[in-house]
Enzyme design. Structure first.
Site, short mmCIF file in Angstrom:
data_model
loop_
_atom_site.label_atom_id
_atom_site.label_comp_id
_atom_site.label_asym_id
_atom_site.label_seq_id
_atom_site.Cartn_x
_atom_site.Cartn_y
_atom_site.Cartn_z
N LYS A 202 -40.22 30.06 -35.07
CA LYS A 202 -41.00 29.43 -35.82
C LYS A 202 -40.48 28.08 -36.43
O LYS A 202 -39.42 28.03 -36.75
CB LYS A 202 -41.72 30.44 -36.73
CG LYS A 202 -42.88 31.62 -35.80
CD LYS A 202 -43.73 32.23 -36.60
CE LYS A 202 -44.58 33.02 -35.84
NZ LYS A 202 -45.36 34.00 -36.30
N ARG A 237 -41.15 41.08 -33.65
CA ARG A 237 -41.89 40.45 -32.55
C ARG A 237 -41.25 39.24 -32.28
O ARG A 237 -41.33 38.10 -32.69
CB ARG A 237 -43.27 40.14 -32.83
CG ARG A 237 -44.23 39.47 -31.82
CD ARG A 237 -45.64 38.97 -32.36
NE ARG A 237 -46.33 38.52 -31.33
CZ ARG A 237 -46.25 37.13 -30.91
NH1 ARG A 237 -45.43 36.37 -31.48
NH2 ARG A 237 -46.98 36.75 -30.17
N1 HH2 Z 1 -47.13 35.11 -34.17
C1 HH2 Z 1 -47.89 34.63 -33.05
C2 HH2 Z 1 -48.68 35.41 -32.35
N2 HH2 Z 1 -49.22 36.63 -32.60
N3 HH2 Z 1 -48.91 38.35 -34.09
C3 HH2 Z 1 -48.20 39.10 -34.91
N4 HH2 Z 1 -48.44 40.30 -35.37
N5 HH2 Z 1 -47.38 38.58 -35.88
C4 HH2 Z 1 -46.82 37.18 -35.63
O1 HH2 Z 1 -45.84 36.77 -36.40
C5 HH2 Z 1 -47.38 36.45 -34.53
C6 HH2 Z 1 -48.46 36.89 -33.95
C7 HH2 Z 1 -47.40 33.39 -33.07
O2 HH2 Z 1 -46.24 33.29 -31.87
P1 HH2 Z 1 -46.43 32.83 -30.46
O3 HH2 Z 1 -47.19 33.96 -29.79
O4 HH2 Z 1 -45.20 32.50 -29.67
O5 HH2 Z 1 -47.30 31.54 -30.20
P2 HH2 Z 1 -48.73 31.11 -29.87
O6 HH2 Z 1 -49.46 31.71 -30.72
O7 HH2 Z 1 -48.67 29.58 -30.04
O8 HH2 Z 1 -48.97 31.73 -28.42
#
Ligand code: HH2
Length: 267
Positions: A202, A237
Site C-alpha cells: 500500500k 492479506r
Molecule cells: N485491501 C484492499 C482490498 N480488500 N480487504 C480487506 N479485508 N482488507 C484490506 O486491507 C483490503 C481488502 C485493497 O488492496 P487490493 O485488493 O490489492 O487493491 P484494489 O482494491 O485496488 O483491487
C-alpha cells in the site's frame, strides 16, 4: 490470505490477471506458496475507483472461483448477488470492505449459509475516502465501529466465531493513522475476534520508503506484517505470499511459537 485481483485497475496488480486462466494459475501458485485462503476480487477499492456493475463483477470473478474449487475461497465483494453466485461456485468466506453497510442483507445471507466473514473499517467510500480523513482517536474510533458492525452481524444471526475484523489500512487513513493502527493493534485484538491486516504494497509504505512501484514494497509489507503479528493479528492479506509466509513463520516461531512447527531442514 493471498490476493487474486481479477480487475483491470487494482492499485498494485491491475490488469495482471484479468483473464480467468491467468487468475486461476496465480491463485494456485499462491496456495502452493502457503496461502490458506484465496481472496478473489473483481472490483478495485483503490482511492478514486469507480464502482463496477454487478454483471461485470460476476463476469470477472465467477470463472475464477470455479477454477479454484477445492481451495478455501474468500469473495472480496460488497454486493449480495456477487456473494451469492460466488458461494454457489465454491466460496465459503465473504470479505466485505463495507462491513455489511452497502448491502445489510449480506449479513443474513452469511448467517443462513454458515459462512465466515471479514468486517473491515472504511471511512466514507473509495471515491472520496482519502480526502482529508479525520478521527478523534483513530484506534478508538475504528474499535467502536468494528464493535458496532459485529453487533449488527450477530443480530442478523452470524455466530461470533464466524467473524473476523480488519482495521482497513489505507481506507480513509493518513500515513499517521495507518501507523497508529499498527502500533496499537492489540487494542483491536482485545475485541476478541481474529484480526485481519491488509498492508500489502500500500501507498503508505511508498511514502515511508520512497518506493513508487507497488511491487517494490514487499520488504515494507514484511515489516508491517511482523509488527502486526507481534501485536496479535492472525490473518495477513498479501499479494506476495512466498516471502511473507517465510517471514511470518520465522517471526511466529519467536513471538507465537505455539502456531508454528519447524521444517525438516535445520541448518
Ligand atoms: N485491501 C484492499 C482490498 N480488500 N480487504 C480487506 N479485508 N482488507 C484490506 O486491507 C483490503 C481488502 C485493497 O488492496 P487490493 O485488493 O490489492 O487493491 P484494489 O482494491 O485496488 O483491487
Amino acid at each position: 490470505m493471498g490476493v487474486v485481483n481479477v480487475t483491470p485497475d487494482s492499485f498494485s496488480d491491475g490488469g495482471a490477471f484479468e483473464d480467468a486462466a491467468s487468475a486461476v494459475a496465480h491463485g494456485r501458485r499462491l496456495a502452493a506458496e502457503g496461502a490458506g485462503i484465496l481472496d478473489i476480487g473483481g472490483e478495485s477499492t483503490r482511492p478514486g475507483a469507480d464502482p463496477v456493475p454487478v454483471e461485470e463483477e460476476l463476469r470477472r470473478v465467477i470463472p475464477v472461483v470455479e477454477g479454484l474449487a477445492g481451495a478455501r475461497i474468500s469473495i472480496d465483494t460488497m454486493k449480495l448477488p456477487v456473494a451469492m453466485a460466488a458461494v454457489e461456485a465454491g466460496a465459503s468466506y465473504v470479505n466485505d470492505v463495507t462491513a455489511f453497510r452497502n448491502e445489510p442483507e449480506l449479513a443474513s445471507f452469511v448467517a443462513d449459509r454458515g459462512l465466515d466473514c471479514c468486517l473491515m473499517h472504511m471511512l466514507g467510500e473509495p471515491r472520496t475516502m482519502q480526502v482529508d480523513p479525520r478521527y478523534d482517536d483513530v484506534v478508538d474510533d475504528v474499535k467502536a465501529f468494528l464493535s458496532e458492525r459485529m453487533e449488527f452481524a450477530v443480530g442478523a444471526g452470524v455466530p461470533e466465531e464466524r467473524i473476523q475484523l480488519d482495521p482497513g489500512i489505507g481506507f480513509g487513513k493518513t500515513l499517521e493513522h495507518n501507523l497508529e493502527l499498527l502500533r496499537r493493534l492489540d487494542e483491536l485484538v482485545a475485541i476478541g475476534r481474529p484480526v485481519v491486516i491488509g498492508t500489502s504494497r500500500k501507498s503508505f509504505l511508498g511514502r515511508l520508503t520512497g518506493r513508487e512501484n507497488p511491487a517494490d514494497r514487499v520488504p515494507g509489507t514484511i515489516a508491517t506484517c511482523v509488527v502486526a503479528l507481534d501485536r496479535g493479528a492472525r490473518i495477513f492479506r498479501v499479494h506476495d505470499v512466498a516471502p511473507i509466509h517465510d517471514a511470518l513463520l520465522v517471526a511466529a516461531a519467536t513471538v507465537a511459537p505455539w502456531t508454528t512447527r519447524p521444517t525438516s531442514s535445520t541448518r
